[in-house]
Design a protein around this motif. Structure first.
Motif, PDB file in Angstrom:
ATOM      1  N   LEU A  59       1.105  -1.365   0.217  1.00 10.59           N
ATOM      2  CA  LEU A  59       0.134   0.031   0.204  1.00 10.59           C
ATOM      3  C   LEU A  59       1.517   1.100  -0.337  1.00 10.59           C
ATOM      4  O   LEU A  59       1.796   0.899   0.791  1.00 10.59           O
ATOM      5  N   VAL A  60       0.632   2.340  -0.761  1.00  5.72           N
ATOM      6  CA  VAL A  60       1.332   3.212  -1.236  1.00  5.72           C
ATOM      7  C   VAL A  60       0.579   4.046  -1.141  1.00  5.72           C
ATOM      8  O   VAL A  60      -0.712   4.017  -1.761  1.00  5.72           O
ATOM      9  N   PHE A  61       0.398   5.534  -1.216  1.00  5.30           N
ATOM     10  CA  PHE A  61      -0.072   6.505  -1.061  1.00  5.30           C
ATOM     11  C   PHE A  61       0.629   8.157  -2.101  1.00  5.30           C
ATOM     12  O   PHE A  61       2.072   7.917  -0.963  1.00  5.30           O
ATOM     13  N   VAL A  62       0.382   8.676  -2.589  1.00  6.08           N
ATOM     14  CA  VAL A  62       0.723   9.991  -3.450  1.00  6.08           C
ATOM     15  C   VAL A  62      -0.545  11.311  -2.993  1.00  6.08           C
ATOM     16  O   VAL A  62      -1.789  10.925  -3.142  1.00  6.08           O
ATOM     17  N   LEU A  63      -0.088  12.157  -3.870  1.00  8.84           N
ATOM     18  CA  LEU A  63      -0.171  12.825  -3.805  1.00  8.84           C
ATOM     19  C   LEU A  63       0.092  14.186  -5.188  1.00  8.84           C
ATOM     20  O   LEU A  63       1.238  14.763  -4.754  1.00  8.84           O
ATOM     21  N   GLU A  64      -0.729  14.582  -6.263  1.00  9.14           N
ATOM     22  CA  GLU A  64      -0.517  14.743  -7.376  1.00  9.14           C
ATOM     23  C   GLU A  64       0.104  15.867  -6.979  1.00  9.14           C
ATOM     24  O   GLU A  64      -0.851  16.967  -6.007  1.00  9.14           O
ATOM     25  N   PRO A  65       0.744  16.985  -7.980  1.00  7.05           N
ATOM     26  CA  PRO A  65       1.113  18.432  -7.860  1.00  7.05           C
ATOM     27  C   PRO A  65      -0.756  18.567  -8.990  1.00  7.05           C
ATOM     28  O   PRO A  65      -1.008  18.544  -9.351  1.00  7.05           O
ATOM     29  N   LYS A  66      -0.644  20.263  -7.714  1.00  9.63           N
ATOM     30  CA  LYS A  66      -1.712  20.639  -8.115  1.00  9.63           C
ATOM     31  C   LYS A  66      -0.872  21.831  -9.448  1.00  9.63           C
ATOM     32  O   LYS A  66       0.347  22.032  -9.482  1.00  9.63           O
ATOM     33  N   PRO A  67      -2.033  22.229 -10.179  1.00  8.75           N
ATOM     34  CA  PRO A  67      -2.046  22.423 -11.774  1.00  8.75           C
ATOM     35  C   PRO A  67      -1.874  23.160 -11.867  1.00  8.75           C
ATOM     36  O   PRO A  67      -1.979  24.754 -11.060  1.00  8.75           O
ATOM     37  N   ASN A  68      -0.492  24.566 -12.652  1.00 10.16           N
ATOM     38  CA  ASN A  68      -0.440  25.680 -12.477  1.00 10.16           C
ATOM     39  C   ASN A  68       0.153  26.346 -11.382  1.00 10.16           C
ATOM     40  O   ASN A  68      -0.389  27.278 -10.880  1.00 10.16           O
ATOM     41  N   THR A  69       0.580  25.332 -10.701  1.00  7.79           N
ATOM     42  CA  THR A  69       1.245  25.473  -9.280  1.00  7.79           C
ATOM     43  C   THR A  69       2.759  25.260  -9.083  1.00  7.79           C
ATOM     44  O   THR A  69       3.310  24.554 -10.223  1.00  7.79           O
ATOM     45  N   ASN A  70       3.869  25.717  -8.117  1.00  2.60           N
ATOM     46  CA  ASN A  70       5.208  25.305  -8.139  1.00  2.60           C
ATOM     47  C   ASN A  70       5.220  24.169  -7.184  1.00  2.60           C
ATOM     48  O   ASN A  70       5.981  23.875  -6.635  1.00  2.60           O
ATOM     49  N   GLU A  71       4.139  23.473  -6.673  1.00  3.72           N
ATOM     50  CA  GLU A  71       3.637  22.456  -5.194  1.00  3.72           C
ATOM     51  C   GLU A  71       4.351  21.305  -6.218  1.00  3.72           C
ATOM     52  O   GLU A  71       4.244  21.332  -7.502  1.00  3.72           O
ATOM     53  N   ALA A  72       5.560  20.234  -5.827  1.00  2.00           N
ATOM     54  CA  ALA A  72       5.353  19.283  -6.115  1.00  2.00           C
ATOM     55  C   ALA A  72       4.604  17.944  -5.496  1.00  2.00           C
ATOM     56  O   ALA A  72       4.734  18.418  -4.437  1.00  2.00           O
ATOM     57  N   GLY A  73       4.866  16.682  -6.164  1.00  5.42           N
ATOM     58  CA  GLY A  73       4.108  15.889  -5.757  1.00  5.42           C
ATOM     59  C   GLY A  73       4.759  14.917  -4.595  1.00  5.42           C
ATOM     60  O   GLY A  73       5.635  15.291  -4.847  1.00  5.42           O
ATOM     61  N   MET A  74       4.462  14.404  -3.994  1.00  2.00           N
ATOM     62  CA  MET A  74       4.510  13.350  -2.785  1.00  2.00           C
ATOM     63  C   MET A  74       4.015  12.471  -2.977  1.00  2.00           C
ATOM     64  O   MET A  74       2.667  11.953  -3.117  1.00  2.00           O
ATOM     65  N   CYS A  75       4.741  11.523  -2.265  1.00  2.10           N
ATOM     66  CA  CYS A  75       4.167   9.651  -2.056  1.00  2.10           C
ATOM     67  C   CYS A  75       5.428   9.523  -1.085  1.00  2.10           C
ATOM     68  O   CYS A  75       5.564  10.111  -0.053  1.00  2.10           O
ATOM     69  N   SER A  76       4.115   7.818  -0.602  1.00  2.00           N
ATOM     70  CA  SER A  76       4.918   7.547   0.614  1.00  2.00           C
ATOM     71  C   SER A  76       6.183   6.571   0.613  1.00  2.00           C
ATOM     72  O   SER A  76       5.835   5.437  -0.682  1.00  2.00           O
ATOM     73  N   GLU A  77       6.043   6.007   2.227  1.00  5.42           N
ATOM     74  CA  GLU A  77       7.219   4.977   1.816  1.00  5.42           C
ATOM     75  C   GLU A  77       6.097   3.585   1.448  1.00  5.42           C
ATOM     76  O   GLU A  77       4.201   3.407   1.614  1.00  5.42           O
ATOM     77  N   THR A  78       6.333   2.289   1.591  1.00  2.00           N
ATOM     78  CA  THR A  78       5.786   1.451   1.080  1.00  2.00           C
ATOM     79  C   THR A  78       5.362   0.226   2.969  1.00  2.00           C
ATOM     80  O   THR A  78       6.079  -0.400   3.324  1.00  2.00           O
ATOM     81  N   ALA A  79       4.234   0.577   2.485  1.00  2.37           N
ATOM     82  CA  ALA A  79       3.488  -0.325   3.746  1.00  2.37           C
ATOM     83  C   ALA A  79       3.120  -2.093   3.326  1.00  2.37           C
ATOM     84  O   ALA A  79       2.690  -2.098   1.675  1.00  2.37           O
ATOM     85  N   TYR A  80       3.243  -3.040   4.210  1.00  2.00           N
ATOM     86  CA  TYR A  80       2.820  -4.263   3.592  1.00  2.00           C
ATOM     87  C   TYR A  80       2.506  -5.032   4.704  1.00  2.00           C
ATOM     88  O   TYR A  80       2.282  -4.963   5.683  1.00  2.00           O
ATOM     89  N   ALA A  81       1.304  -5.795   3.667  1.00  9.26           N
ATOM     90  CA  ALA A  81       0.904  -7.048   4.671  1.00  9.26           C
ATOM     91  C   ALA A  81       0.762  -8.348   4.162  1.00  9.26           C
ATOM     92  O   ALA A  81       0.364  -8.479   2.488  1.00  9.26           O
ATOM     93  N   LYS A  82       1.195  -9.167   4.488  1.00 10.87           N
ATOM     94  CA  LYS A  82       0.586 -10.969   4.318  1.00 10.87           C
ATOM     95  C   LYS A  82      -1.212 -10.973   3.938  1.00 10.87           C
ATOM     96  O   LYS A  82      -1.639 -10.439   4.706  1.00 10.87           O
ATOM     97  N   VAL A  83      -1.573 -11.301   2.885  1.00 13.71           N
ATOM     98  CA  VAL A  83      -2.596 -11.661   2.613  1.00 13.71           C
ATOM     99  C   VAL A  83      -3.196 -12.447   3.642  1.00 13.71           C
ATOM    100  O   VAL A  83      -2.965 -14.174   3.144  1.00 13.71           O
ATOM    101  N   ALA A  84      -4.024 -12.639   3.921  1.00 14.78           N
ATOM    102  CA  ALA A  84      -4.777 -13.682   5.277  1.00 14.78           C
ATOM    103  C   ALA A  84      -6.181 -14.198   4.234  1.00 14.78           C
ATOM    104  O   ALA A  84      -6.405 -13.885   3.428  1.00 14.78           O
TER     105      ALA A  84
END
Length: 204
Positions: free
Chosen positions: A179-204
């Motif tokens: 599982l990861v999360f991302v935040l896309e940069p807003k259009p027409n701004t100088n903001e940069a996109g961000m992403c998260s670390e990676t979470a893991y789980a064994k499927v049960a």
């Protein structure tokens, strides 16, 4: 088969016990030496790490890595960036599904609450907080028995994603959820996109 060029005075390929080659434009001949065992324990181990990591990276490249790798890597592809951030696992020569990194970044990742197989889908649940309402959640399930990968995306606020079982086996021992999360940069701004670390789980 060896190739001889009498005009240039070069030899390419193997002739008897000799091999013709070149280095920096200069031709030379050396004694043929039979290669050592190409399948040493270390080589096999590294190949296992590379096989599993590259299977996932290739499968998610177009839908995940290419559009959401933030900051955008320079001079390398998003695929190579994922290989790069898994350097520690390559150095350890041990494939550890729980250690795989899809992304690295500062965005909040509360982790996977549960990853459960039911009704031909894997339900990956997580807390919608902390984080931004605009964050996008991405769940990836990898089947280590056949190399298949399944992906599902959605807004963080919904708190769960149902990843289709298509292509995956129903053997939970072989299923790994990320599982990861991302935040896309807003259009027409100088903001940069961000992403998260990676979470893991064994499927049960």
């Amino acid at each position: 088969m060896a190739t001889l060029n009498f005009i240039k005075g070069t030899v390419r390929g193997k002739i008897g016990q000799f091999v013709g080659s070149s280095w920096k434009g200069r031709s030379y001949i050396k004694t043929f030496t039979k290669p050592g065992n190409p399948r040493t324990a270390d080589q096999v181990a590294v190949r296992s790490v590379f096989f599993n990591t590259s299977q996932i990276a290739k499968a998610i490249y177009e839908k995940v890595l290419k559009p959401y790798t933030f900051p955008k890597p320079k001079q390398i592809t998003a695929y190579n960036r994922m290989i790069q951030i898994n350097k520690a696992m390559f150095e350890s020569k041990v494939w550890k599904p729980e250690s795989l990194k899809i992304f690295e970044g500062p965005l909040a990742n509360p982790g996977i609450t549960t990853a459960v197989l039911a009704d031909n889908k894997i339900k990956v649940s997580f807390s919608p907080t902390p984080g931004h309402e605009q964050d996008r959640a991405i769940a990836i399930v990898y089947d280590s028995s056949n190399g298949a990968v399944s992906i599902m995306q959605g807004p963080r606020v919904i708190g769960n994603l149902n990843v289709p079982l298509a292509g995956l086996s129903a053997e939970t021992n072989n299923l790994h959820a990320y599982l990861v999360f991302v935040l896309e940069p807003k259009p027409n701004t100088n903001e940069a996109g961000m992403c998260s670390e990676t979470a893991y789980a064994k499927v049960a």
